[in-house]
Design a protein around this motif. Sequence first.
Motif, PDB file in Angstrom:
ATOM      1  N   LEU A  35       4.872   3.697  -7.379  1.00 37.75           N
ATOM      2  CA  LEU A  35       4.768   3.690  -6.101  1.00 37.75           C
ATOM      3  C   LEU A  35       6.193   4.209  -5.462  1.00 37.75           C
ATOM      4  N   LYS A  36       6.158   4.813  -4.251  1.00 41.23           N
ATOM      5  CA  LYS A  36       7.195   5.162  -3.742  1.00 41.23           C
ATOM      6  C   LYS A  36       7.075   5.010  -2.066  1.00 41.23           C
ATOM      7  N   GLN A  37       8.243   4.165  -1.603  1.00 42.48           N
ATOM      8  CA  GLN A  37       8.211   4.057  -0.228  1.00 42.48           C
ATOM      9  C   GLN A  37       8.553   5.125   0.625  1.00 42.48           C
ATOM     10  N   ASP A  38       7.911   5.325   1.694  1.00 42.51           N
ATOM     11  CA  ASP A  38       8.296   6.225   2.529  1.00 42.51           C
ATOM     12  C   ASP A  38       9.711   5.982   2.996  1.00 42.51           C
ATOM     13  N   SER A  39      10.619   7.093   3.284  1.00 40.47           N
ATOM     14  CA  SER A  39      11.940   6.655   3.574  1.00 40.47           C
ATOM     15  C   SER A  39      12.693   7.978   4.172  1.00 40.47           C
ATOM     16  N   ASP A  40      13.545   7.862   5.231  1.00 35.18           N
ATOM     17  CA  ASP A  40      14.359   8.908   5.554  1.00 35.18           C
ATOM     18  C   ASP A  40      15.415   9.114   4.158  1.00 35.18           C
ATOM     19  N   ASP A  41      15.799   8.364   3.526  1.00 34.87           N
ATOM     20  CA  ASP A  41      16.725   8.611   2.327  1.00 34.87           C
ATOM     21  C   ASP A  41      16.143   9.562   1.496  1.00 34.87           C
ATOM     22  N   GLU A  42      17.255  10.598   1.048  1.00 36.89           N
ATOM     23  CA  GLU A  42      16.515  11.653   0.078  1.00 36.89           C
ATOM     24  C   GLU A  42      17.563  11.922  -0.770  1.00 36.89           C
ATOM     25  N   GLU A  43      17.115  12.251  -1.808  1.00 34.23           N
ATOM     26  CA  GLU A  43      18.029  12.773  -3.037  1.00 34.23           C
ATOM     27  C   GLU A  43      17.483  14.206  -3.410  1.00 34.23           C
ATOM     28  N   TYR A  44      18.606  14.971  -3.966  1.00 30.65           N
ATOM     29  CA  TYR A  44      18.438  16.299  -4.050  1.00 30.65           C
ATOM     30  C   TYR A  44      17.159  16.847  -4.788  1.00 30.65           C
ATOM     31  N   TRP A  45      16.450  16.015  -5.407  1.00 27.87           N
ATOM     32  CA  TRP A  45      15.357  16.476  -6.180  1.00 27.87           C
ATOM     33  C   TRP A  45      14.224  15.966  -5.772  1.00 27.87           C
ATOM     34  N   TYR A  46      14.144  15.399  -4.325  1.00 26.99           N
ATOM     35  CA  TYR A  46      12.903  14.647  -3.753  1.00 26.99           C
ATOM     36  C   TYR A  46      11.743  15.742  -3.332  1.00 26.99           C
ATOM     37  N   ASN A  47      12.563  16.960  -2.817  1.00 23.64           N
ATOM     38  CA  ASN A  47      11.434  18.014  -2.789  1.00 23.64           C
ATOM     39  C   ASN A  47      10.718  18.372  -3.464  1.00 23.64           C
ATOM     40  N   GLU A  48      10.696  17.944  -4.800  1.00 25.27           N
ATOM     41  CA  GLU A  48       9.851  18.382  -5.890  1.00 25.27           C
ATOM     42  C   GLU A  48       8.907  17.477  -6.194  1.00 25.27           C
ATOM     43  N   LEU A  49       8.972  16.158  -5.683  1.00 23.69           N
ATOM     44  CA  LEU A  49       7.973  15.298  -5.854  1.00 23.69           C
ATOM     45  C   LEU A  49       6.565  15.417  -5.053  1.00 23.69           C
ATOM     46  N   LYS A  50       5.875  15.211  -5.670  1.00 22.07           N
ATOM     47  CA  LYS A  50       4.296  15.590  -5.016  1.00 22.07           C
ATOM     48  C   LYS A  50       3.668  14.081  -4.888  1.00 22.07           C
ATOM     49  N   PRO A  51       3.234  13.660  -3.763  1.00 21.29           N
ATOM     50  CA  PRO A  51       2.353  12.406  -3.821  1.00 21.29           C
ATOM     51  C   PRO A  51       1.028  12.539  -4.737  1.00 21.29           C
ATOM     52  N   GLY A  52       0.603  11.562  -5.037  1.00 20.44           N
ATOM     53  CA  GLY A  52      -0.435  11.912  -6.117  1.00 20.44           C
ATOM     54  C   GLY A  52      -0.410  12.490  -7.456  1.00 20.44           C
ATOM     55  N   LYS A  53       0.816  13.077  -7.641  1.00 17.51           N
ATOM     56  CA  LYS A  53       1.352  13.836  -8.777  1.00 17.51           C
ATOM     57  C   LYS A  53       2.136  13.047  -9.489  1.00 17.51           C
ATOM     58  N   HIS A  54       3.190  12.755  -8.770  1.00 17.26           N
ATOM     59  CA  HIS A  54       4.312  12.323  -9.349  1.00 17.26           C
ATOM     60  C   HIS A  54       4.718  10.653  -8.886  1.00 17.26           C
ATOM     61  N   TYR A  55       3.739  10.272  -7.658  1.00 17.55           N
ATOM     62  CA  TYR A  55       4.117   8.990  -7.155  1.00 17.55           C
ATOM     63  C   TYR A  55       2.809   8.816  -6.292  1.00 17.55           C
ATOM     64  N   ILE A  56       2.725   7.605  -6.080  1.00 16.70           N
ATOM     65  CA  ILE A  56       1.720   7.026  -5.086  1.00 16.70           C
ATOM     66  C   ILE A  56       2.427   6.649  -3.690  1.00 16.70           C
ATOM     67  N   PRO A  57       2.280   7.155  -2.480  1.00 16.11           N
ATOM     68  CA  PRO A  57       2.848   6.867  -1.457  1.00 16.11           C
ATOM     69  C   PRO A  57       2.712   5.281  -0.931  1.00 16.11           C
ATOM     70  N   VAL A  58       3.624   4.956  -0.561  1.00 14.67           N
ATOM     71  CA  VAL A  58       3.637   3.602   0.508  1.00 14.67           C
ATOM     72  C   VAL A  58       4.226   3.897   1.819  1.00 14.67           C
ATOM     73  N   LYS A  59       3.650   3.569   2.903  1.00 15.11           N
ATOM     74  CA  LYS A  59       4.312   3.409   4.202  1.00 15.11           C
ATOM     75  C   LYS A  59       5.673   2.433   4.173  1.00 15.11           C
ATOM     76  N   ARG A  60       6.483   3.312   4.786  1.00 16.79           N
ATOM     77  CA  ARG A  60       7.872   2.587   5.244  1.00 16.79           C
ATOM     78  C   ARG A  60       7.949   1.278   5.433  1.00 16.79           C
ATOM     79  N   ASP A  61       6.923   0.691   6.251  1.00 16.85           N
ATOM     80  CA  ASP A  61       6.930  -0.629   6.719  1.00 16.85           C
ATOM     81  C   ASP A  61       6.056  -1.445   5.512  1.00 16.85           C
ATOM     82  N   ILE A  62       5.657  -0.814   4.566  1.00 10.84           N
ATOM     83  CA  ILE A  62       4.667  -1.390   3.634  1.00 10.84           C
ATOM     84  C   ILE A  62       3.315  -2.086   4.195  1.00 10.84           C
ATOM     85  N   SER A  63       2.969  -1.768   5.261  1.00  9.84           N
ATOM     86  CA  SER A  63       1.746  -2.460   5.874  1.00  9.84           C
ATOM     87  C   SER A  63       0.626  -1.940   5.069  1.00  9.84           C
ATOM     88  N   ASP A  64       0.651  -0.892   4.300  1.00 12.89           N
ATOM     89  CA  ASP A  64      -0.604  -0.467   3.319  1.00 12.89           C
ATOM     90  C   ASP A  64      -0.307  -0.744   1.994  1.00 12.89           C
TER      91      ASP A  64
END
Length: 90
Positions: free
Chosen positions: A1-30
């Motif tokens: 799982l990866k929480q949505d965030s404005d913070d970003e690392e240099y390699w984040y642009n290579e991460l693909k939801p459903g391929k490398h992680y399962i996204p969770v909303k920033r407020d974790i309401s989901d």
Amino acid sequence: LKQDSDDEEYWYNELKPGKHYIPVKRDISDLEQVIEKTLAMSEDEQRSISYKASQLVLARLNTQSCRCYWTRMLWYMHGGKGSFHGTTLG
């Protein structure tokens, strides 16, 4: 799982939801729904996401890759242009 965030690392642009992680909303309401959905996935799907994430981390966060990134970043921030060890930058 990866929480949505404005913070970003240099390699984040290579991460693909459903391929490398399962996204969770920033407020974790989901979060509960995401966990249920993840648990409903087959073990093969779960392992595939885990494996692909691990492979990306090993490829991008090893000592050589990090050193290369920081060398390029510091050189660029210092105003470097042109060629750096045979690699065209700028």
